[in-house]
Enzyme design. Structure first.
Site, PDB file in Angstrom:
ATOM      1  N   HIS A  55      43.800  -9.517   4.983  1.00  0.00           N
ATOM      2  CA  HIS A  55      43.970  -8.440   5.932  1.00  0.00           C
ATOM      3  C   HIS A  55      45.283  -8.229   6.456  1.00  0.00           C
ATOM      4  O   HIS A  55      45.929  -7.144   6.581  1.00  0.00           O
ATOM      5  CB  HIS A  55      43.133  -9.078   7.092  1.00  0.00           C
ATOM      6  CG  HIS A  55      41.563  -9.262   6.902  1.00  0.00           C
ATOM      7  ND1 HIS A  55      40.786  -8.491   6.251  1.00  0.00           N
ATOM      8  CD2 HIS A  55      40.867 -10.331   7.116  1.00  0.00           C
ATOM      9  CE1 HIS A  55      39.745  -8.887   6.129  1.00  0.00           C
ATOM     10  NE2 HIS A  55      39.745 -10.097   6.582  1.00  0.00           N
ATOM     11  N   VAL A  56      46.176  -9.369   6.494  1.00  0.00           N
ATOM     12  CA  VAL A  56      47.772  -8.881   6.878  1.00  0.00           C
ATOM     13  C   VAL A  56      48.515  -8.196   5.928  1.00  0.00           C
ATOM     14  O   VAL A  56      49.367  -7.285   6.042  1.00  0.00           O
ATOM     15  CB  VAL A  56      48.375 -10.420   7.167  1.00  0.00           C
ATOM     16  CG1 VAL A  56      48.559 -11.273   6.049  1.00  0.00           C
ATOM     17  CG2 VAL A  56      49.765 -10.260   7.948  1.00  0.00           C
TER      18      VAL A  56
END
Length: 1346
Positions: free
Chosen positions: A953-954
């Site tokens: 996600h990052v």
């Protein structure tokens, strides 16, 4: 001449079988002859799957299978009915080699199993049966001329196009040649015919020998099996030990006695069945033994929560259990037993010290109690449960503080005590949390406080210290690891000279030795009784000498007098040392003796004497600080040199025997010569009776003779082999267990010091040598670690890449890099575990003992560095840049490309700063990035040494925000980068790498301005449509989010070979409707008030909102509607446990709703100028597909943005390890859309954990904000299975995804094909999640790629 020019071989019997699907089975059998073992080699050809041999052996006239003692690596017992052994890949064939030692064996029977598809291959309707031939003793084995084998090996090499051959490949050619010759002979071809047919190749053999000689000179020597020496199958083990050489396949190199091998054959070193070393003491939670222990039965009855002490006792046939439990702030001592009938607890309290026995106060007596003058008698109560029966007394101490409780038990007229003493329950410095937190971390405060108070007494002498250590260790042994850690910290401070060893007290060496002996005997007992704490016990034992009964210490006093008399040195420094030895001998005396020896050996050079002392921390001031100071320098007569060397060497052994428990020479000598009685004249017993097998004794003799060898390879192998041979003897009780533990500690330490000694001479271009030593040190760490499952699987994977070594091969380098990355993660986990467990006690106790801050701060780091983990870290750091060079990886993996400028800020964890707002453009250098974080405002780059997934996600948010995000693969580059803290740097991209330069702050752009929230409200809140659950056909954009709606679209368009899980949904508005119900009025009010505080900046209240959501009650309509939809679609709903099912389902549902208020999601909304209150949460309910593999596809290459290339990642088990914060990398590859059958592997898997779950349901968050255009909202909210997934440590060494190219290519093609097809259906690049189950592709969700 035959003995030097021929291979001595039996002609094997060869059996051929044609199987289904083009498979071919060949079995080569070499029978028993002249005391020689039989060998059965089973080969599968044309195989693309992972097959398993299901087998057993039979005796004559007995058809029942039995299991031989010696089994191939990886063999497991199957239901006590058969053995199962996986086939190992050897180039194009799958092979298993079985060696049989029992000459009575008549045959081996087997079938072949495909574990993945549960397919069995039999011979007709029965088993394959291979009889084991027996050869007459007067029938000599066949002699095959060596030059014939070499000529045949040459033709094999030539047929492959004359490639550059590694040592392994050359050995393989030689073995293949021998195998082909034996096969031809078995078919009736004569030896003369074979020699004639190969005559034309005679001159070409020279080229093989030249190549071998070249490889030997470069340090990559192949086994002499293909050069000078004779291959013999006779006397296998003896040949290895005599020659110091190692097995080459099934043949043994025999070296002439006068020849000395000059080079270890690193690549051909034998492999160990490391699976047998597996320890899982802390991993077996939830696996209850049958029957349950009394402790478990009691805890099941009274509740296991808030139990702060568990202590079981076994006395004759009685089992007694003591639990200390906190209930509503009161301390309860529960005493339970398997006693029956009238049973009385006779007990009292200890107010200040454990020695007291006092009557308890009247107001705390349990029911059925009678108070006596100095005690209380309480009758036990019978308790009967479904899991067992027991008797119980519950003593409520209320909030009183006692040192402890003493008791004995009277049952059936007999008294039960603790082996002649009272039972004692220690409650010293009791609090409601005995293992209290210090700065948020666990310590055993009462023990550390006690150590601090007793230190003044302990520093009087080592005798006092070891006596106190014995007392405190005995008191805290029921505390398990935390108690032992407190003792470890204290004694390591002592061993590192941070505490005084002696102050104004004279003590005889024998008194010190006896005190050590008692302490180490207690440690030995704990080592046996607490297997899960053995690693800590070993660390404690490493801080002290082994000690001994009085005679051991007395020799220190007696032999110094003999040394002085023999060498006429009774005055000066020697007399000062003599006085110290008589009054306070210590480990310093070992160093002083070594310094004197070096001084004498070097011709009485005083600088050598002082150099030895100062290197070990003994300065002039330290020597002068002793109660009996040493102020003079040594002076000896030159003619005493030989006598001094002899006597000092002997005296050093005496000192080490007492003070240096882990000294190798001393430990070996003690174990090889063990006195039965006392004193020097005692009788001796056979060392093999105390755990020293003949093989181990030979190893130890070799070690003693080669400890100082320049070439460390053979020495280190023997050190490791000794530990392996010793291992069974240090886990069972016997009279010399302590000596063997100290021997094992010494062997472990010697492997580390040998590696450190030879590390400087390790050539970086000699990859096989580095791999050899890495494997050896990793094996050593496996043997030293308690929870070693991760290390075991790293070792198996390292074996695999060692055996497939290809110089400069990029694919091999990628595979090996993944193994190295996994080892590095395992070492980091071990270091973090030590930091969490040990460092808090260091931080608490150190200041109490006035230890300097530097020693406190580096305590755990030094503890790790001085173990095998430190040596292993050095080796993989040496190997890593070589692999990156082979694989063309460079120093950086760029996950989100951008060119930036900013101030460098170092942080340990990115998550710790995700809520910050940086006012200047900032380059964050973060040690740890899990993949779940939000990138803080003002950050222009995140650089890390961690290994987040490209699709984490990052990573997605970084690319969406045009922020530079990269992993540094070079530890030295990363260290240099961290030194730029506070400086301004410019970062440019060049050929996939980062160019980092210092620049002036004046060149930065204007200061960062945080985003305004004026543009909030980009999406509207959703309304409740009146239904609590809807089917797939009812999905619409007004009722569910894009995650659910896209599944409904795919259900109408996907081809049949791509499957979808059965799905329903809890639509938008259900949560808000439930919250507005009268039954949740109070919760609604709390959430409203807390939300206002959060909007005003109090983010800490988010957690309070989540806790309030967990208190919400379900309305009566929800359960039947959800149940009805599930039933109509045949989603499992277990009627017989429907209440339990609903409780688990409801818990998952409210946790998904509560995740709306997680901090990361809230911050993300704020950064995106979105109104968090407008977020609505639907829930997609799906049947969990019990995946073999899970995958994520980005149909446009996310890093370069190339729309013609598909990027995919694959993990074993469920996909949560891929999209969640699980360390390590996934298997990753790219596929050109123009050729879906051609794949480029970018990285191999290094994740250690796979998630697996039984048949269950998952509740997936599906908000109206996750797929908002331009907003990276995916993954912000939780998706939770109803049943907790099991974490399984992964073994990639036999994973077809890694080792089976055909399986890999087929799976990659189907994944890529699914991605391209789904992209076409939606008309734009897609982010797709799916799983593979039994070869079938399932898609669980698809959304537009951001």
């Amino acid at each position: 001449m035959a003995s030097t020019t021929s291979a001595v071989c039996q002609l094997p019997k060869v059996h051929y079988f044609k199987l289904s699907d083009g498979l071919e089975l060949q079995v080569n059998v070499t029978g028993f002859s002249n005391g020689q073992d039989a060998k059965v080699e089973i080969q599968l050809k044309n195989s693309s799957r992972a097959w398993i041999l299901h087998w057993g052996c039979t005796y004559p006239k007995n058809t029942k299978w039995f299991f031989p003692v010696d089994r191939p690596p990886g063999t497991a017992v199957y239901k006590q009915m058969a053995l199962q052994t996986p086939f190992m890949k050897r180039e194009d064939i799958d092979v298993i080699l079985i060696q049989l030692r029992d000459p009575k064996i008549h045959s081996i029977e087997f079938v072949i199993k495909d574990g993945r598809y549960d397919k069995w291959i039999k011979l007709g309707h029965g088993n394959f049966q291979i009889q084991i031939p027996k050869y007459a003793t007067d029938n000599p084995p066949l002699l095959i001329p060596k030059d014939l084998i070499e000529r045949k090996a040459y033709t094999i090499w030539e047929s492959k196009g004359r490639p550059h051959s590694s040592p392994i490949q050359q050995k393989q050619n030689y073995d293949d040649a021998l195998r082909e010759i034996l096969s031809m002979l078995s078919k009736g071809v004569s030896l003369n015919d074979l020699q004639a047919s190969s005559h034309d190749a005679t001159n070409n053999v020279v080229s093989i020998k030249k190549e071998e000689q070249s490889i030997q000179r470069s340090g990559q020597a192949i086994s002499r099996a293909a050069t000078k020496n004779v291959v013999s199958i006779k006397k296998e083990e003896q040949s290895i030990q005599r020659s110091g050489q190692y097995a080459a396949s099934n043949n043994i190199v025999v070296v002439k006695k006068e020849e000395q091998p000059t080079q270890t054959s690193y690549s051909l070193r034998r492999r160990h069945d490391v699976q047998k070393w597996l320890n899982k003491y802390s991993q077996d939670k939830g696996k209850k033994p049958t029957p349950l222990s009394l402790t478990e039965v009691v805890e099941n009855s009274v509740g296991g929560e808030n139990v702060i002490l568990r202590q079981p006792y076994h006395v004759c046939n009685y089992e007694i259990v003591v639990l200390v439990k906190v209930v509503a702030g009161d301390c309860h001592v529960l005493v339970a037993g398997n006693t029956k009938g009238d049973t009385v607890l006779h007990w009292g309290v200890s107010s200040l010290t454990p020695k007291e026995w006092l009557a308890p106060p009247k107001d705390m007596l349990p029911a059925k109690s009678k108070l006596l003058d100095a005690a209380c008698q309480t009758y036990f109560t019978d308790i009967s449960t479904a899991t067992g029966a027991f008797q119980l007394v519950d003593i409520n101490l209320q909030k009183r503080k006692f040192a402890g409780i003493q008791f004995v038990i009277c049952s059936g007229g007999s008294w039960i005590n603790n082996n002649g003493a009272n039972f004692f329950v220690g409650l010293n410095s009791y609090s409601s949390n005995r293992k209290i937190e210090h700065d948020g971390r666990d310590i055993l405060k009462w023990l550390l406080d006690e150590i601090s108070q007793r230190e003044k007494e302990a520093e009087r002498s080592l005798m006092h210290r070891f006596c106190i250590a014995t007392e405190l260790t005995d008191l805290c042994k029921s505390e398990g690891g935390m108690g032992l850690i407190g003792i470890l910290v204290w004694l390591r401070f002592m061993a590192c000279r941070k505490l005084n060893w002696n102050r104004n007290y004279n003590v005889k060496p024998r008194e010190i030795s006896e005190a050590q002996d008692k302490f180490t005997n207690l440690l030995q007992k704990i080592y046996l009784e607490q297997p899960s704490n053995r690693e800590i016990v070993r660390l404690v034992m490493g801080c002290v000498g082994r000690g001994g009964e009085g005679q051991s210490g007395q020799r220190i006093r007696d032999e110094i007098l003999v040394l002085q008399r023999n060498n006429n040195c009774k005055g000066g420094m020697m007399e000062e040392w003599h006085q110290k030895l008589h009054n306070n001998s210590s480990p310093d005396d070992v160093v002083i003796c070594e310094a004197l020896l070096n001084y004498v050996r070097c011709g009485f050079r005083i600088d050598v004497y002082w150099k030895t002392l100062t290197e070990r921390g003994l300065t002039k001031s330290v020597l002068a600080s002793y109660d009996r100071p040493i102020l003079s320098e040594p002076k000896f007569s030159p003619d005493t040199r030989e006598g001094l060397i002899r006597d000092l060497t002997s005296y050093l052994k005496t000192l080490k025997a007492v003070h240096s428990g882990s000294d190798l020479e001393s430990a070996i000598d003690i174990c090889l010569s063990i006195p039965e009685g006392h004193g020097l004249m005692g009788a001796y017993i056979n060392p093999s009776s105390v755990g020293l097998t003949p093989k181990l004794q030979d190893y130890l003799q070799f070690i003693k003779a080669h400890t100082g060898d320049t070439s460390i390879g053979p020495l280190m192998e023997k050190l490791l082999e000794s530990r392996i041979e010793l291992r069974p003897s240090i886990v069972t009780s016997h009279g010399r267990l302590k000596d063997l533990i100290f021997l094992d500690l010494a062997l472990d330490s010697a492997i580390r010091t040998s590696m450190e000694r030879g590390f400087a001479n390790l050539n970086s271009s000699d990859v096989p040598a580095i791999m050899f030593f890495t494997t050896l040190v990793l094996e050593n760490l496996c043997l030293s670690s308690v929870d070693n499952e991760e290390l075991i699987y790293c070792t198996k994977d390292l074996y695999r890449v060692c055996d497939s070594y290809k110089p400069s091969d990029a694919n091999w380098a990628l595979q090996t890099k993944a193994v190295v990355d996994r080892i590095r993660l395992a070492l980091a986990d071990k270091a973090e575990f030590y930091q969490k467990k040990i460092q808090p006690s260091v931080q608490y106790l150190g200041p109490l003992l006035s230890v300097e801050k530097g020693a406190i701060d580096t305590f755990t780091e030094e503890l790790i560095r001085t173990g095998s983990a430190g040596s292993l870290s050095m080796l993989i750091n040496r190997l890593d840049p070589i692999l990156r060079k082979f694989a063309n990886l460079g120093c950086w993996q760029v996950i989100s490309p951008a060119e930036v400028r900013g101030f460098v800020v170092n942080v340990n964890k990115l998550i710790s700063v995700q809520h910050k707002v940086y006012r200047e453009p900032t380059v964050i250098v973060a040690n740890k990035v899990s993949g779940e974080e939000e990138i803080p405002d003002g950050a222009v780059a995140v650089l890390t040494s961690d290994l987040p997934d490209v699709l984490a996600h990052v990573s997605i948010r970084a690319r969406n925000s045009k922020i530079l995000f990269a992993s540094c693969l070079d530890q030295n580059v990363y260290k240099d980068l961290k030194l730029k803290q506070g400086k301004v740097v410019s970062i440019l991209l060049k050929l996939g790498n980062l160019i980092i330069m210092d620049i002036s702050s004046s060149t930065l752009s204007s200061k960062y301005a945080p985003s305004s929230s004026s543009s909030r409200g980009l999406f509207s809140k959703k309304r409740f449509n009146g239904k609590f659950a809807i089917s797939l056909q009812e999905f619409s954009t007004e009722m569910v989010g894009a995650k659910s709606y896209n599944i409904s679209l795919l259900s109408e368009r996907l081809p049949s070979w791509i499957k979808l899980p059965v799905s329903i949904a809890i639509p938008f508005g259900v949560f808000e409707t439930i919250l507005s119900d009268d039954i949740n009025k109070e919760q609604a009010k709390q959430i409203y008030n807390l939300s206002k505080l959060v909007d005003n900046g109090e983010l800490s209240k988010l957690r309070a909102i989540q806790e309030t959501v967990h208190q919400i009650k379900a309305p009566t309509r929800l359960i039947p509607e959800l149940k009805s939809k599930m039933k109509s679609l045949r989603i499992p709903w277990l009627e017989e446990e429907s209440v339990n099912f609903w409780n688990r389902a409801w818990e998952a549902i409210i946790r998904v709703w509560a995740s709306k208020w997680n901090e990361r999601a809230y911050i993300s909304c704020r950064k995106g100028s979105l109104n968090h209150n407008d977020i609505c949460m639907a829930i997609l309910v799906q049947e969990i597909i019990r995946a073999d593999y899970a995958f994520v596809i980005h149909t446009k290459y996310p890093i370069s943005g190339d729309a013609s290339e598909i990027y995919s990642e694959v993990v074993r088990g469920l996909g949560e390890t891929l999209v969640g914060a699980y360390p390590g990398r996934a298997m990753s590859f790219t596929t050109r859309k123009t050729n879906l059958k051609s794949h480029n592997v970018i990285g191999y898997p290094s994740k250690s954990i796979g998630l697996y779950v039984k048949q269950s349901i998952i509740f997936r968050s599906d908000s109206n904000g996750e797929d908002l255009k331009g907003y990276a909202g995916a993954g912000l909210y939780d998706s939770l299975p109803m049943d907790k997934a099991q974490e399984v440590v992964l073994d990639y060494s036999n994973d077809p995804l890694v080792i089976d190219k055909a399986f890999q290519a087929s799976l990659f093609t189907r994944i890529a094909e699914a991605g391209k097809l789904i992209e076409g259906l939606f008309g734009c690049a897609q982010d797709i999640e799916g799983v593979v189950r039994s070869g079938e592709i399932y898609v669980v969700q698809s959304r537009p790629q951001i």
